[in-house]
Structures are given as C-alpha cells and as structure tokens.
Design an enzyme around this catalytic site. Structure first.
Site, PDB file in Angstrom:
ATOM      1  N   LYS A 167       3.659   4.563 -16.956  1.00  0.00           N
ATOM      2  CA  LYS A 167       3.140   3.975 -15.816  1.00  0.00           C
ATOM      3  C   LYS A 167       3.323   2.463 -15.849  1.00  0.00           C
ATOM      4  O   LYS A 167       2.744   1.884 -16.835  1.00  0.00           O
ATOM      5  CB  LYS A 167       1.642   4.431 -15.110  1.00  0.00           C
ATOM      6  CG  LYS A 167       1.335   4.326 -13.844  1.00  0.00           C
ATOM      7  CD  LYS A 167      -0.030   5.038 -13.718  1.00  0.00           C
ATOM      8  CE  LYS A 167      -0.386   4.989 -12.313  1.00  0.00           C
ATOM      9  NZ  LYS A 167      -1.926   5.312 -12.378  1.00  0.00           N
TER      10      LYS A 167
HETATM   11  O1  G3P Z   1      -4.385   6.580  -8.220  1.00  0.00           O
HETATM   12  C1  G3P Z   1      -4.935   5.084  -8.080  1.00  0.00           C
HETATM   13  C2  G3P Z   1      -6.376   5.280  -8.099  1.00  0.00           C
HETATM   14  O2  G3P Z   1      -7.049   5.366  -9.149  1.00  0.00           O
HETATM   15  C3  G3P Z   1      -6.908   3.989  -7.394  1.00  0.00           C
HETATM   16  O3  G3P Z   1      -7.800   4.473  -6.534  1.00  0.00           O
HETATM   17  O4  G3P Z   1      -9.771   4.322  -5.097  1.00  0.00           O
HETATM   18  O5  G3P Z   1      -9.583   2.684  -7.008  1.00  0.00           O
HETATM   19  O6  G3P Z   1      -8.218   2.496  -5.055  1.00  0.00           O
HETATM   20  P1  G3P Z   1      -8.815   3.224  -6.051  1.00  0.00           P
END
Ligand code: G3P
Length: 217
Positions: free
Chosen positions: A83
């Site tokens: 990634k």
């Molecule tokens: O897949 C990406 C994720 O881990 C981020 O999610 O909710 O922190 O924006 P969030």
C-alpha cells in the site's frame, strides 16, 4: 463486489472469516498502531488466516525508502499487497513495483485525477476514502461513481476500485450501486450488514408458530 475487512484485529477477522465470504484485508499504519502488536506479527497472522490479498502500507516518504519497505513487507507472505500513499513518490514507487510484479494498493485517493495517475502507474487497487470526503462536506460515493465512469472509458485501465473509509450500511449499498470492485469494511459495520429488525421479528413469529404446531424436523 468483493468484500475486504478493514482491520488488524485478528480475533474479529477470524470470527467473520468463518463465513467464507471475505476476499481480502486492508490495513493501515493507524490500524496497526491500534492493534498494539508488532506489524510483522500482526500481518503474519492475518495472512495465515485470510488467503486473499492483504494490504500492508509503507510509512516511508522517499522513493528509495518506500522500495526498501516494500521489499520487507512483501517477504511477510505471498499475499501481501504493498500500500502506497498517493504522492509523487508513491506513484513513482507504484510504477517501479508494478514493473517488478508486485501487487499495489494506492491509498488516500480523493479525486478522479489522482485515480487516473494511479491507474497509469499500474496500481492493482486504488483506494478512494469516501467517509473522509463526506467529513469535509463532499460526497464520497460520487467519487466512486466518477472513477468508475472514467475507468470504463479506457480498456487499458485495469486498476480495481477499492472503496475505503466505509462507515455505514448505506455506504456499502451505494458503492455497490456505483460499481466499486471491492468495498473494505470495518468489522463493526460488517456485523450490521446482515441485521434487520424485520428479520428478527419474522424469525420470532416463525419459531413461535412452529412451537405451537408441535412438529419436529
Ligand atoms: O480503509 C481506510 C480506512 O481505514 C480509513 O477509514 O474511517 O479512518 O476514514 P476512516
């Protein structure tokens, strides 16, 4: 649409993986930090549990260091996907690693041009963060819709759209309607997907009626 779990919690991953419908896992540095375990140990146990692609993120910002970290991460297991952040160096590393047959996931995508550049760099996956766009008053699902439309205009764009930062049942519904190839879902949201109050109510009635009938299967 494929379903990945967005998690580093091995117990939660194991439990959900018993269903046999999980296609892969995504992780990020914040989720690794939250797990409280070493990245090597946590990624090894995830890769042992889930046979599909497991995204592991570099934390270096320079091109050279991204490549060194990619080498280390890829040795953890053959299903590791590297990634990379959507930066100049991240794209450069993506192009380089693609040529060397690494699988890549370009992350922190917020616009269509960013997705186009990742596709040009040969990314296996592009990760638009829909919840974070919603957070700033934009519409994350529209970005998925737009990237899907643009990618479908060009047959040489093979990059899969991996909807990330998914925060609700509605997000899952909408990204599927928009044609996302994959949705990566936190375990907490995953467990909301199969629930409905009418399912519970209906089951209760069926079981009560069955009890009254005095029959057995
Ligand atoms: O897949 C990406 C994720 O881990 C981020 O999610 O909710 O922190 O924006 P969030």
């Amino acid at each position: 649409m494929k379903i990945f779990l967005d998690s580093t919690n091995i117990e939660e991953i194991r439990e959900i993986n018993k269903l046999g419908i999980i296609d892969g896992i995504t992780t990020n540095p914040s989720l690794i930090a939250k797990s409280g375990k070493g990245f090597n140990q946590i990624l090894k146990s995830i890769c042992k549990e889930v046979k599909g692609p497991v995204s592991a993120e570099v934390t270096a910002e320079s091109f050279e260091n991204m490549l060194s970290e990619a080498k280390i991460l890829s040795k953890i297991s053959k299903n590791i996907v590297i990634k990379l952040p959507l930066t100049f160096n991240g794209l450069k590393a993506c192009k380089h690693l693609t040529k060397k047959n690494y699988k890549t996931n370009v992350t922190l995508c917020f616009t269509v041009p960013q997705a186009i550049l990742a596709a040009k760099a040969g990314a296996t996956y592009i990760s638009p963060f829909i919840g974070r766009l919603d957070d700033i008053g934009q519409n994350g699902v529209n970005l998925i819709r737009d990237i899907k439309k643009v990618f479908s205009n060009y047959t040489n764009f093979k990059t899969k759209i991996l909807a990330a930062s998914v925060r609700s049942i509605e997000h899952v519904t909408e990204v599927a309607k928009a044609g996302a190839d994959i949705s990566t879902i936190p375990p907490k949201i995953f467990h909301q997907l199969y629930k409905h109050e009418l399912t519970d109510k209906g089951l209760k009635i069926f079981l009560e009626d069955w009890e009254k009938s005095k029959q057995k299967i």
